[in-house]
Design a protein around this motif. Structure first.
Motif, mmCIF file in Angstrom:
data_model
loop_
_atom_site.group_PDB
_atom_site.id
_atom_site.type_symbol
_atom_site.label_atom_id
_atom_site.label_comp_id
_atom_site.label_asym_id
_atom_site.label_seq_id
_atom_site.Cartn_x
_atom_site.Cartn_y
_atom_site.Cartn_z
ATOM 1 N N PHE A 203 0.838 -1.192 0.000
ATOM 2 C CA PHE A 203 0.000 0.000 0.000
ATOM 3 C C PHE A 203 0.881 1.252 0.000
ATOM 4 O O PHE A 203 0.628 2.203 -0.768
ATOM 5 C CB PHE A 203 -0.924 -0.022 1.220
ATOM 6 N N LEU A 204 1.895 1.270 0.841
ATOM 7 C CA LEU A 204 2.815 2.407 0.868
ATOM 8 C C LEU A 204 3.517 2.566 -0.474
ATOM 9 O O LEU A 204 3.680 3.691 -0.980
ATOM 10 C CB LEU A 204 3.850 2.220 1.985
ATOM 11 N N GLY A 205 3.934 1.439 -1.067
ATOM 12 C CA GLY A 205 4.630 1.501 -2.342
ATOM 13 C C GLY A 205 3.754 2.038 -3.467
ATOM 14 O O GLY A 205 4.248 2.702 -4.391
ATOM 15 N N GLU A 206 2.448 1.767 -3.404
ATOM 16 C CA GLU A 206 1.535 2.207 -4.459
ATOM 17 C C GLU A 206 1.042 3.635 -4.261
ATOM 18 O O GLU A 206 0.782 4.342 -5.256
ATOM 19 C CB GLU A 206 0.335 1.258 -4.521
ATOM 20 N N TRP A 207 0.904 4.068 -3.009
ATOM 21 C CA TRP A 207 0.264 5.356 -2.747
ATOM 22 C C TRP A 207 1.217 6.419 -2.198
ATOM 23 O O TRP A 207 0.924 7.610 -2.336
ATOM 24 C CB TRP A 207 -0.906 5.163 -1.782
ATOM 25 N N ASP A 208 2.320 6.025 -1.601
ATOM 26 C CA ASP A 208 3.274 7.018 -1.079
ATOM 27 C C ASP A 208 4.303 7.358 -2.156
ATOM 28 O O ASP A 208 5.502 7.138 -2.005
ATOM 29 C CB ASP A 208 3.964 6.476 0.177
ATOM 30 N N ASP A 247 7.050 -6.277 15.272
ATOM 31 C CA ASP A 247 7.852 -5.064 15.366
ATOM 32 C C ASP A 247 7.719 -4.285 14.054
ATOM 33 O O ASP A 247 7.584 -4.862 12.976
ATOM 34 C CB ASP A 247 9.324 -5.414 15.616
ATOM 35 N N ASP A 248 7.777 -2.945 14.161
ATOM 36 C CA ASP A 248 7.672 -2.078 12.975
ATOM 37 C C ASP A 248 6.389 -2.327 12.194
ATOM 38 O O ASP A 248 6.367 -2.290 10.956
ATOM 39 C CB ASP A 248 8.886 -2.283 12.051
ATOM 40 N N TRP A 249 5.304 -2.596 12.911
ATOM 41 C CA TRP A 249 3.994 -2.766 12.278
ATOM 42 C C TRP A 249 3.650 -1.492 11.503
ATOM 43 O O TRP A 249 3.575 -0.407 12.081
ATOM 44 C CB TRP A 249 2.968 -3.051 13.353
ATOM 45 N N PRO A 250 3.432 -1.562 10.175
ATOM 46 C CA PRO A 250 3.341 -0.348 9.357
ATOM 47 C C PRO A 250 1.953 0.276 9.277
ATOM 48 O O PRO A 250 1.749 1.230 8.527
ATOM 49 C CB PRO A 250 3.778 -0.843 7.972
ATOM 50 N N ALA A 251 0.993 -0.224 10.029
ATOM 51 C CA ALA A 251 -0.381 0.243 9.877
ATOM 52 C C ALA A 251 -0.533 1.727 10.168
ATOM 53 O O ALA A 251 -1.286 2.433 9.486
ATOM 54 C CB ALA A 251 -1.309 -0.568 10.778
ATOM 55 N N GLU A 252 0.162 2.235 11.170
ATOM 56 C CA GLU A 252 0.010 3.644 11.533
ATOM 57 C C GLU A 252 0.510 4.558 10.414
ATOM 58 O O GLU A 252 -0.110 5.581 10.109
ATOM 59 C CB GLU A 252 0.761 3.943 12.834
ATOM 60 N N ARG A 253 1.637 4.204 9.803
ATOM 61 C CA ARG A 253 2.139 4.996 8.677
ATOM 62 C C ARG A 253 1.142 4.994 7.525
ATOM 63 O O ARG A 253 0.907 6.029 6.884
ATOM 64 C CB ARG A 253 3.485 4.447 8.198
ATOM 65 N N CYS A 254 0.550 3.837 7.255
ATOM 66 C CA CYS A 254 -0.437 3.744 6.185
ATOM 67 C C CYS A 254 -1.678 4.570 6.498
ATOM 68 O O CYS A 254 -2.266 5.209 5.614
ATOM 69 C CB CYS A 254 -0.818 2.289 5.944
ATOM 70 N N LEU A 255 -2.094 4.565 7.755
ATOM 71 C CA LEU A 255 -3.266 5.343 8.155
ATOM 72 C C LEU A 255 -3.042 6.829 7.922
ATOM 73 O O LEU A 255 -3.923 7.526 7.385
ATOM 74 C CB LEU A 255 -3.583 5.083 9.628
ATOM 75 N N GLU A 256 -1.889 7.338 8.291
ATOM 76 C CA GLU A 256 -1.605 8.756 8.079
ATOM 77 C C GLU A 256 -1.576 9.090 6.592
ATOM 78 O O GLU A 256 -2.071 10.146 6.164
ATOM 79 C CB GLU A 256 -0.272 9.123 8.741
ATOM 80 N N LEU A 257 -0.998 8.207 5.788
ATOM 81 C CA LEU A 257 -0.975 8.423 4.341
ATOM 82 C C LEU A 257 -2.388 8.423 3.782
ATOM 83 O O LEU A 257 -2.742 9.291 2.958
ATOM 84 C CB LEU A 257 -0.135 7.340 3.673
ATOM 85 N N PHE A 258 -3.198 7.461 4.203
ATOM 86 C CA PHE A 258 -4.584 7.405 3.731
ATOM 87 C C PHE A 258 -5.321 8.698 4.048
ATOM 88 O O PHE A 258 -6.000 9.276 3.185
ATOM 89 C CB PHE A 258 -5.298 6.209 4.370
#
Length: 283
Positions: A203-208, A247-258
């Motif tokens: 998701f980060l790779g496609e949208w960030d 560890d380093d669960w990326p959900a929070e970063r994805c939420l902010e991007l969304f």
């Protein structure tokens, strides 16, 4: 960019949104309050923005009608479709989960909600709706017919919304504490957290990126695809305590991007959809 009703994704870890899921997002974002009937041309207009063919759109609308998600109205020679009450209940819940702030379990520490049901093949659609709703509520399938979720879940709203289907008579639910120490083992058998981590990274790779969804025509298409892609992740993401997450669960970063991207697309997307409705009303 999307899976049509005749296509399957080649990679298990990369599940693209289906046309039906995008239309459900559309209904939830723009049609919940007044639920306007929309001509077939309106559905073709919306999905065409994300490169879905007219044929695939017509097939999707037909199947959604057969599944009790859309109801058909005819005005002269033109067919119009609007959301059924079942569909409206589904998309209201989807919007609540998509845009709410709370992500953790509720109730005393260590408690789990366990739900079991058995439904005959004649209630296949109802079974499908219940499974999807349980997934939205953070439940995972432990074994056939047995679903679990961390925390103490009030299932009254879930069962009330499905009351007309008779589902509630086939469901048993209770809370419990595990009588074993290997809770992480139970979690790993229920949710594929490594796979989910990969999908968050995708998701980060496609949208960030500087130009997300470059093949999508405009802000309406981008916002619908963004929300639907994000919801796919949310639907499969358990609301686990932080101690049980990698560890380093990326959900929070994805939420902010969304949230950032949705805020950028939302106003223009609403204006564009108003144009879709205006053209549909003229058919």
């Amino acid at each position: 960019m999307l899976i049509t009703p005749h296509q399957q994704t080649a990679e298990r870890t990369h599940r693209m949104p289906t046309p039906q899921s995008v239309l459900m997002t559309m209904l939830g974002r723009y049609c919940v309050d007044d639920n306007p009937p929309i001509a077939t041309s309106g559905y073709i207009d919306v999905l065409g923005r994300i490169d879905v063919s007219e044929h695939a759109t017509r097939l999707t609308v037909t199947r959604m009608t057969e599944r009790g998600l859309l109801e058909r109205q005819r005005r002269g020679r033109i067919a119009y479709f609007k959301a059924t009450e079942v569909a409206l209940n589904v998309v209201r819940n989807q919007d609540r989960r998509t845009f709410e702030n709370s992500t953790g379990p509720s109730g005393p520490e260590g408690v789990w909600t366990i739900l079991s049901f058995s439904m005959p093949e004649t209630q296949r659609n109802e079974r499908h709706l219940l499974r999807r709703r349980l997934a939205w509520e953070g439940f995972g399938l432990l074994r056939d017919g047995v679903w679990i979720a961390p925390g103490d879940h009030d299932l009254g709203d879930v069962l009330d919304q499905l009351l007309p289907t008779g589902v509630g008579r086939r469901v048993e639910a209770f809370t419990a504490y595990p009588k074993f120490s290997d809770v992480k083992g139970m979690i790993s058998r229920t949710w594929q957290l490594d796979e989910l981590t990969e999908r968050y990274e995708q998701f980060l790779g496609e949208w960030d990126v500087p130009t997300p969804a470059p093949g999508v025509r405009d802000a309406l298409g981008k916002d619908l695809l963004l929300i639907t892609s994000w919801r796919q992740l949310l639907r499969e993401t358990p609301r686990l305590p932080a101690a049980h997450l990698p560890d380093d669960w990326p959900a929070e970063r994805c939420l902010e991007l969304f949230r950032t991207l949705h805020a950028a697309y939302d106003r223009e997307a609403r204006d564009l959809f108003a144009g879709v409705l205006a053209r549909s009303a003229q058919d």
